[in-house]
Motif scaffolding. Structure first.
Motif, short mmCIF file in Angstrom:
data_model
loop_
_atom_site.label_atom_id
_atom_site.label_comp_id
_atom_site.label_asym_id
_atom_site.label_seq_id
_atom_site.Cartn_x
_atom_site.Cartn_y
_atom_site.Cartn_z
N TYR A 159 6.46 6.48 0.53
CA TYR A 159 7.61 5.60 0.29
C TYR A 159 8.72 6.38 -0.41
O TYR A 159 9.88 6.34 -0.01
CB TYR A 159 7.18 4.40 -0.54
CG TYR A 159 8.30 3.46 -0.88
CD1 TYR A 159 8.69 2.47 0.02
CD2 TYR A 159 8.97 3.54 -2.10
CE1 TYR A 159 9.72 1.59 -0.28
CE2 TYR A 159 10.00 2.68 -2.40
CZ TYR A 159 10.38 1.69 -1.50
OH TYR A 159 11.40 0.83 -1.79
N GLN A 160 8.36 7.12 -1.46
CA GLN A 160 9.35 7.87 -2.23
C GLN A 160 9.96 9.02 -1.43
O GLN A 160 11.12 9.35 -1.61
CB GLN A 160 8.72 8.39 -3.52
CG GLN A 160 8.41 7.29 -4.50
CD GLN A 160 7.71 7.78 -5.75
OE1 GLN A 160 6.99 8.78 -5.71
NE2 GLN A 160 7.90 7.07 -6.83
N ALA A 161 9.18 9.59 -0.51
CA ALA A 161 9.67 10.70 0.31
C ALA A 161 10.49 10.21 1.50
O ALA A 161 11.12 11.02 2.19
CB ALA A 161 8.49 11.54 0.80
N GLY A 162 10.47 8.90 1.75
CA GLY A 162 11.19 8.36 2.89
C GLY A 162 10.49 8.61 4.21
O GLY A 162 11.11 8.58 5.27
N THR A 163 9.18 8.87 4.16
CA THR A 163 8.42 9.17 5.38
C THR A 163 7.44 8.06 5.75
O THR A 163 6.61 8.24 6.64
CB THR A 163 7.62 10.48 5.20
OG1 THR A 163 6.72 10.33 4.10
CG2 THR A 163 8.56 11.67 4.97
N LEU A 164 7.57 6.94 5.10
CA LEU A 164 6.63 5.83 5.31
C LEU A 164 6.80 5.23 6.71
O LEU A 164 7.89 4.79 7.07
CB LEU A 164 6.85 4.75 4.24
CG LEU A 164 5.84 3.61 4.22
CD1 LEU A 164 4.47 4.13 3.80
CD2 LEU A 164 6.31 2.54 3.25
N THR A 165 5.75 5.23 7.49
CA THR A 165 5.79 4.67 8.85
C THR A 165 5.18 3.27 8.92
O THR A 165 5.29 2.61 9.95
CB THR A 165 5.04 5.59 9.83
OG1 THR A 165 3.70 5.75 9.36
CG2 THR A 165 5.72 6.95 9.95
N HIS A 166 4.53 2.86 7.85
CA HIS A 166 3.87 1.55 7.80
C HIS A 166 4.36 0.82 6.54
O HIS A 166 3.71 0.90 5.49
CB HIS A 166 2.35 1.72 7.76
CG HIS A 166 1.80 2.31 9.02
ND1 HIS A 166 1.93 3.65 9.33
CD2 HIS A 166 1.13 1.75 10.05
CE1 HIS A 166 1.35 3.87 10.49
NE2 HIS A 166 0.87 2.74 10.95
N PRO A 167 5.48 0.12 6.61
CA PRO A 167 6.07 -0.49 5.42
C PRO A 167 5.44 -1.81 4.97
O PRO A 167 5.97 -2.46 4.07
CB PRO A 167 7.53 -0.70 5.83
CG PRO A 167 7.47 -0.89 7.31
CD PRO A 167 6.35 -0.02 7.78
N TRP A 168 4.33 -2.18 5.56
CA TRP A 168 3.63 -3.41 5.17
C TRP A 168 2.22 -3.05 4.77
O TRP A 168 1.59 -2.17 5.36
CB TRP A 168 3.62 -4.41 6.32
CG TRP A 168 4.99 -4.79 6.74
CD1 TRP A 168 5.72 -4.23 7.76
CD2 TRP A 168 5.83 -5.75 6.13
NE1 TRP A 168 6.97 -4.81 7.82
CE2 TRP A 168 7.06 -5.76 6.82
CE3 TRP A 168 5.68 -6.63 5.06
CZ2 TRP A 168 8.12 -6.58 6.48
CZ3 TRP A 168 6.73 -7.46 4.73
CH2 TRP A 168 7.93 -7.43 5.42
N MET A 169 1.71 -3.75 3.77
CA MET A 169 0.35 -3.48 3.31
C MET A 169 -0.35 -4.78 2.96
O MET A 169 0.29 -5.80 2.71
CB MET A 169 0.36 -2.52 2.12
CG MET A 169 1.06 -3.03 0.88
SD MET A 169 1.20 -1.78 -0.41
CE MET A 169 -0.49 -1.66 -0.99
N GLY A 170 -1.67 -4.72 2.95
CA GLY A 170 -2.45 -5.91 2.66
C GLY A 170 -3.46 -5.68 1.57
O GLY A 170 -3.98 -4.58 1.39
N ARG A 171 -3.70 -6.75 0.83
CA ARG A 171 -4.74 -6.76 -0.21
C ARG A 171 -5.21 -8.19 -0.31
O ARG A 171 -4.41 -9.14 -0.23
CB ARG A 171 -4.17 -6.29 -1.56
CG ARG A 171 -5.19 -6.27 -2.70
CD ARG A 171 -6.22 -5.17 -2.46
NE ARG A 171 -6.96 -4.84 -3.66
CZ ARG A 171 -8.28 -5.04 -3.78
NH1 ARG A 171 -8.98 -5.57 -2.80
NH2 ARG A 171 -8.89 -4.70 -4.90
N ARG A 172 -6.49 -8.38 -0.47
CA ARG A 172 -7.04 -9.72 -0.57
C ARG A 172 -6.24 -10.54 -1.59
O ARG A 172 -5.99 -10.09 -2.69
CB ARG A 172 -8.51 -9.65 -0.99
CG ARG A 172 -9.17 -10.99 -1.04
CD ARG A 172 -10.64 -10.84 -1.31
NE ARG A 172 -11.24 -12.15 -1.35
CZ ARG A 172 -12.24 -12.46 -2.12
NH1 ARG A 172 -12.78 -11.54 -2.89
NH2 ARG A 172 -12.74 -13.66 -2.10
N ASN A 173 -5.81 -11.72 -1.18
CA ASN A 173 -5.01 -12.65 -1.98
C ASN A 173 -3.58 -12.18 -2.23
O ASN A 173 -2.88 -12.74 -3.06
CB ASN A 173 -5.71 -13.03 -3.28
CG ASN A 173 -6.98 -13.81 -3.01
OD1 ASN A 173 -6.99 -14.73 -2.19
ND2 ASN A 173 -8.07 -13.44 -3.67
#
Length: 128
Positions: A62-76
Protein backbone atom coordinates in the motif's frame (compact mmCIF):
# COMPACT_ATOMS: atom_id res chain seq x y z
CA UNK A 1 -8.32 -43.18 31.50
CA UNK A 2 -10.97 -43.82 28.86
CA UNK A 3 -13.70 -41.32 28.23
CA UNK A 4 -17.07 -42.37 26.92
CA UNK A 5 -18.18 -40.38 23.90
CA UNK A 6 -21.81 -39.79 23.06
CA UNK A 7 -22.46 -38.88 19.44
CA UNK A 8 -25.49 -37.22 17.89
CA UNK A 9 -26.10 -40.45 16.01
CA UNK A 10 -26.20 -42.37 19.31
CA UNK A 11 -28.61 -39.81 20.72
CA UNK A 12 -30.88 -40.28 17.73
CA UNK A 13 -30.80 -44.06 18.15
CA UNK A 14 -31.62 -43.83 21.86
CA UNK A 15 -34.45 -41.30 21.51
CA UNK A 16 -35.92 -42.45 18.16
CA UNK A 17 -38.77 -44.38 19.81
CA UNK A 18 -39.18 -42.45 23.05
CA UNK A 19 -38.18 -38.85 22.34
CA UNK A 20 -40.42 -35.96 21.41
CA UNK A 21 -41.27 -36.44 17.71
CA UNK A 22 -40.23 -32.89 16.80
CA UNK A 23 -36.82 -33.26 18.47
CA UNK A 24 -36.20 -36.65 16.85
CA UNK A 25 -37.16 -35.37 13.38
CA UNK A 26 -35.05 -32.21 13.64
CA UNK A 27 -32.06 -34.25 14.77
CA UNK A 28 -32.61 -36.80 11.98
CA UNK A 29 -32.78 -34.05 9.33
CA UNK A 30 -29.75 -32.24 10.77
CA UNK A 31 -27.67 -35.40 10.71
CA UNK A 32 -28.77 -36.20 7.17
CA UNK A 33 -27.92 -32.68 5.96
CA UNK A 34 -24.67 -32.28 7.91
CA UNK A 35 -22.27 -33.39 5.12
CA UNK A 36 -23.90 -31.03 2.60
CA UNK A 37 -23.93 -28.14 5.06
CA UNK A 38 -20.30 -28.73 5.98
CA UNK A 39 -19.26 -28.84 2.32
CA UNK A 40 -21.17 -25.62 1.64
CA UNK A 41 -19.48 -23.89 4.59
CA UNK A 42 -16.02 -24.98 3.45
CA UNK A 43 -16.75 -23.90 -0.10
CA UNK A 44 -17.95 -20.45 0.99
CA UNK A 45 -15.06 -19.69 3.34
CA UNK A 46 -12.28 -18.10 1.35
CA UNK A 47 -14.33 -18.01 -1.86
CA UNK A 48 -13.62 -14.28 -2.36
CA UNK A 49 -9.88 -14.45 -1.70
CA UNK A 50 -7.60 -13.96 -4.68
CA UNK A 51 -4.50 -13.76 -2.48
CA UNK A 52 -3.50 -14.16 1.14
CA UNK A 53 -0.92 -11.72 2.45
CA UNK A 54 0.32 -10.81 5.90
CA UNK A 55 -0.70 -7.42 7.24
CA UNK A 56 2.91 -6.31 6.92
CA UNK A 57 2.96 -7.27 3.21
CA UNK A 58 -0.32 -5.44 2.66
CA UNK A 59 0.92 -2.25 4.33
CA UNK A 60 4.25 -2.40 2.48
CA UNK A 61 2.50 -2.72 -0.89
CA UNK A 62 0.00 0.00 0.00
CA UNK A 63 2.74 2.45 0.99
CA UNK A 64 4.80 1.63 -2.11
CA UNK A 65 1.80 2.17 -4.38
CA UNK A 66 2.09 -1.39 -5.74
CA UNK A 67 -1.02 -2.84 -4.14
CA UNK A 68 -3.01 -4.90 -6.66
CA UNK A 69 -5.64 -6.11 -4.19
CA UNK A 70 -7.12 -3.06 -2.40
CA UNK A 71 -9.75 -5.06 -0.49
CA UNK A 72 -9.17 -7.37 2.43
CA UNK A 73 -11.20 -9.59 4.70
CA UNK A 74 -11.16 -10.56 8.35
CA UNK A 75 -13.81 -12.39 10.31
CA UNK A 76 -16.38 -9.83 11.53
CA UNK A 77 -14.82 -7.08 9.43
CA UNK A 78 -13.10 -3.83 10.25
CA UNK A 79 -14.98 -3.30 13.52
CA UNK A 80 -14.73 -6.93 14.67
CA UNK A 81 -13.01 -8.16 17.78
CA UNK A 82 -10.62 -10.31 15.74
CA UNK A 83 -9.08 -7.41 13.84
CA UNK A 84 -9.06 -5.24 16.95
CA UNK A 85 -7.08 -7.98 18.75
CA UNK A 86 -4.73 -8.33 15.77
CA UNK A 87 -3.96 -4.62 15.95
CA UNK A 88 -3.75 -4.39 19.74
CA UNK A 89 -1.42 -7.37 20.03
CA UNK A 90 0.67 -6.47 16.98
CA UNK A 91 -0.20 -9.83 15.40
CA UNK A 92 -1.55 -7.99 12.34
CA UNK A 93 1.99 -7.98 10.97
CA UNK A 94 2.05 -11.79 10.58
CA UNK A 95 -1.63 -12.71 10.24
CA UNK A 96 -2.47 -13.70 6.67
CA UNK A 97 -5.53 -11.84 5.44
CA UNK A 98 -7.66 -12.68 2.44
CA UNK A 99 -7.24 -10.06 -0.28
CA UNK A 100 -9.19 -9.24 -3.43
CA UNK A 101 -8.80 -6.93 -6.41
CA UNK A 102 -12.50 -6.08 -6.35
CA UNK A 103 -14.87 -5.00 -3.62
CA UNK A 104 -16.76 -7.81 -1.92
CA UNK A 105 -20.33 -7.26 -0.76
CA UNK A 106 -19.78 -8.93 2.58
CA UNK A 107 -19.55 -7.47 6.09
CA UNK A 108 -16.19 -9.18 6.62
CA UNK A 109 -14.52 -7.19 3.83
CA UNK A 110 -13.16 -3.64 3.84
CA UNK A 111 -10.74 -1.37 2.01
CA UNK A 112 -7.03 -1.82 2.69
CA UNK A 113 -6.81 1.97 3.15
CA UNK A 114 -9.04 1.65 6.23
CA UNK A 115 -6.80 -1.10 7.61
CA UNK A 116 -3.66 0.95 7.02
CA UNK A 117 -5.25 3.94 8.77
CA UNK A 118 -5.87 1.76 11.83
CA UNK A 119 -2.34 0.39 11.98
CA UNK A 120 -0.62 3.61 10.83
CA UNK A 121 0.82 4.54 14.27
CA UNK A 122 2.50 1.15 14.37
CA UNK A 123 4.08 1.54 10.92
CA UNK A 124 5.09 5.20 11.11
CA UNK A 125 8.83 5.86 11.42
CA UNK A 126 9.82 5.10 14.99
CA UNK A 127 6.39 3.58 15.63
CA UNK A 128 7.53 -0.03 15.80
Amino acid sequence: MSVRTITWETLLDVYADVGAPYFVEVLRVALARYPALLAKREMVFGANAEARWTGEEIVRQYQAGTLTHPWMGRRNGLAGAELREDITSGAWRTVRYECSSKGVDNRNWFAVAEFVARVQPAVAPGGG
